[in-house]
Design a protein around this motif. Structure first.
Motif, PDB file in Angstrom:
ATOM      1  N   SER A 106      30.557 -63.161  32.596  1.00 14.20           N
ATOM      2  CA  SER A 106      29.884 -62.842  31.450  1.00 14.20           C
ATOM      3  C   SER A 106      29.306 -61.485  31.212  1.00 14.20           C
ATOM      4  O   SER A 106      29.760 -60.811  29.968  1.00 14.20           O
ATOM      5  CB  SER A 106      28.735 -63.915  31.011  1.00 14.20           C
ATOM      6  OG  SER A 106      27.829 -63.563  32.047  1.00 14.20           O
ATOM      7  N   SER A 107      28.880 -60.917  32.196  1.00 15.69           N
ATOM      8  CA  SER A 107      28.541 -59.470  32.289  1.00 15.69           C
ATOM      9  C   SER A 107      29.445 -58.734  32.063  1.00 15.69           C
ATOM     10  O   SER A 107      29.742 -57.482  31.244  1.00 15.69           O
ATOM     11  CB  SER A 107      27.808 -59.314  33.362  1.00 15.69           C
ATOM     12  OG  SER A 107      26.372 -60.033  33.615  1.00 15.69           O
ATOM     13  N   LEU A 129      32.969 -54.905  28.908  1.00 14.97           N
ATOM     14  CA  LEU A 129      34.362 -54.481  28.124  1.00 14.97           C
ATOM     15  C   LEU A 129      34.414 -54.415  26.569  1.00 14.97           C
ATOM     16  O   LEU A 129      34.773 -53.648  25.993  1.00 14.97           O
ATOM     17  CB  LEU A 129      35.366 -55.729  28.608  1.00 14.97           C
ATOM     18  CG  LEU A 129      35.948 -55.296  30.087  1.00 14.97           C
ATOM     19  CD1 LEU A 129      36.780 -56.444  30.147  1.00 14.97           C
ATOM     20  CD2 LEU A 129      36.600 -53.925  30.147  1.00 14.97           C
ATOM     21  N   GLY A 130      33.600 -55.555  26.112  1.00 15.45           N
ATOM     22  CA  GLY A 130      33.371 -55.521  24.610  1.00 15.45           C
ATOM     23  C   GLY A 130      32.558 -54.382  23.851  1.00 15.45           C
ATOM     24  O   GLY A 130      32.860 -53.883  22.801  1.00 15.45           O
ATOM     25  N   ARG A 166      31.734 -63.935  26.362  1.00 14.63           N
ATOM     26  CA  ARG A 166      30.520 -63.589  27.407  1.00 14.63           C
ATOM     27  C   ARG A 166      29.247 -64.949  26.884  1.00 14.63           C
ATOM     28  O   ARG A 166      28.674 -65.402  27.554  1.00 14.63           O
ATOM     29  CB  ARG A 166      29.899 -62.334  27.219  1.00 14.63           C
ATOM     30  CG  ARG A 166      28.525 -62.156  27.964  1.00 14.63           C
ATOM     31  CD  ARG A 166      27.509 -62.043  27.256  1.00 14.63           C
ATOM     32  NE  ARG A 166      26.434 -61.211  28.128  1.00 14.63           N
ATOM     33  CZ  ARG A 166      25.286 -61.609  28.296  1.00 14.63           C
ATOM     34  NH1 ARG A 166      24.915 -62.873  27.894  1.00 14.63           N
ATOM     35  NH2 ARG A 166      24.402 -61.270  29.236  1.00 14.63           N
ATOM     36  N   ALA A 167      28.948 -64.788  25.503  1.00 11.89           N
ATOM     37  CA  ALA A 167      28.292 -65.725  25.038  1.00 11.89           C
ATOM     38  C   ALA A 167      28.572 -67.258  25.561  1.00 11.89           C
ATOM     39  O   ALA A 167      27.874 -68.261  25.723  1.00 11.89           O
ATOM     40  CB  ALA A 167      28.036 -65.718  23.338  1.00 11.89           C
ATOM     41  N   TYR A 174      27.023 -71.829  31.366  1.00  9.99           N
ATOM     42  CA  TYR A 174      26.449 -71.583  32.724  1.00  9.99           C
ATOM     43  C   TYR A 174      24.900 -72.475  32.439  1.00  9.99           C
ATOM     44  O   TYR A 174      24.640 -73.090  33.223  1.00  9.99           O
ATOM     45  CB  TYR A 174      26.167 -70.290  32.947  1.00  9.99           C
ATOM     46  CG  TYR A 174      25.178 -69.809  33.998  1.00  9.99           C
ATOM     47  CD1 TYR A 174      25.161 -70.062  35.060  1.00  9.99           C
ATOM     48  CD2 TYR A 174      23.872 -69.345  33.508  1.00  9.99           C
ATOM     49  CE1 TYR A 174      24.070 -69.674  36.101  1.00  9.99           C
ATOM     50  CE2 TYR A 174      22.923 -68.887  34.142  1.00  9.99           C
ATOM     51  CZ  TYR A 174      23.053 -69.109  35.954  1.00  9.99           C
ATOM     52  OH  TYR A 174      22.036 -68.926  36.395  1.00  9.99           O
ATOM     53  N   LEU A 175      24.174 -71.967  31.173  1.00  8.41           N
ATOM     54  CA  LEU A 175      23.136 -72.715  31.035  1.00  8.41           C
ATOM     55  C   LEU A 175      23.047 -74.337  31.074  1.00  8.41           C
ATOM     56  O   LEU A 175      22.163 -74.990  31.546  1.00  8.41           O
ATOM     57  CB  LEU A 175      22.313 -72.077  29.749  1.00  8.41           C
ATOM     58  CG  LEU A 175      21.690 -70.722  29.987  1.00  8.41           C
ATOM     59  CD1 LEU A 175      21.545 -70.239  28.430  1.00  8.41           C
ATOM     60  CD2 LEU A 175      20.894 -70.693  31.017  1.00  8.41           C
ATOM     61  N   THR A 176      24.075 -74.641  30.258  1.00  8.12           N
ATOM     62  CA  THR A 176      24.167 -76.266  30.174  1.00  8.12           C
ATOM     63  C   THR A 176      24.479 -76.870  31.094  1.00  8.12           C
ATOM     64  O   THR A 176      24.082 -77.983  31.851  1.00  8.12           O
ATOM     65  CB  THR A 176      25.418 -76.368  28.712  1.00  8.12           C
ATOM     66  OG1 THR A 176      25.037 -75.701  27.750  1.00  8.12           O
ATOM     67  CG2 THR A 176      25.516 -78.032  28.682  1.00  8.12           C
TER      68      THR A 176
END
Length: 145
Positions: free
Chosen positions: A6-7, A12-13, A83-84, A90-92
């Motif tokens: 994600s980082s 990149l974005g 990433r979002a 990850y959180l879920t």
């Protein structure tokens, strides 16, 4: 690894979109957590209204940035959106781990794995310079004269 990926996608974005648009897309992360939980719990009208408002605002800013920034903005937005989504997943999916081992230990583990992946990426893609020497990614040391 989701934290590392994600980082990586975020950086990149950021090469193609503005930091403001990047932050706005990242503010959608709670909505991805909510969407992942759709099958587990009922979503209230207030939550649905918040989802609609956040997505409409993002589309509005996105359309402006595409007009001014060109087609590479679309790629950057998809990278940051990835990433979002990674962070939402990850959180879920790590919720049980957070409860079992605690937030401090979970974050420390995620940071260790992410740091190891960053260091590995660095050595695979870059040349390390030391005073008077150059160490290539494959380990050859050459003296600079």
């Amino acid at each position: 690894m989701a934290y590392y990926l994600s980082s990586f996608l975020d950086f990149l974005g950021l090469q193609t979109i503005s930091a403001g648009l990047e932050r706005l897309i990242l503010f959608l992360t709670p909505s991805f957590v909510l969407l992942i939980w759709f099958s587990k719990k009922k979503v209230s009208r207030t939550e649905c209204a918040a989802l609609v408002a956040s997505y409409l605002g993002t589309v509005f800013v996105f359309s402006y940035d595409v007009k001014t920034g060109g087609p590479e903005v679309i790629l950057g937005c998809f990278l940051v959106l990835g990433r979002a989504i990674f962070i939402g997943r990850y959180l879920t999916f790590s919720e049980g781990l957070f409860q079992r081992i605690g937030a401090m230990r979970m974050v420390a583990n995620a940071m260790c794995v992410s740091s190891a992946a960053c260091i590995l990426q660095f050595f695979l893609l870059q040349t390390v310079s030391m005073p008077g020497h150059r160490l290539s990614a494959v380990g050859n040391i050459k003296t600079l004269d």
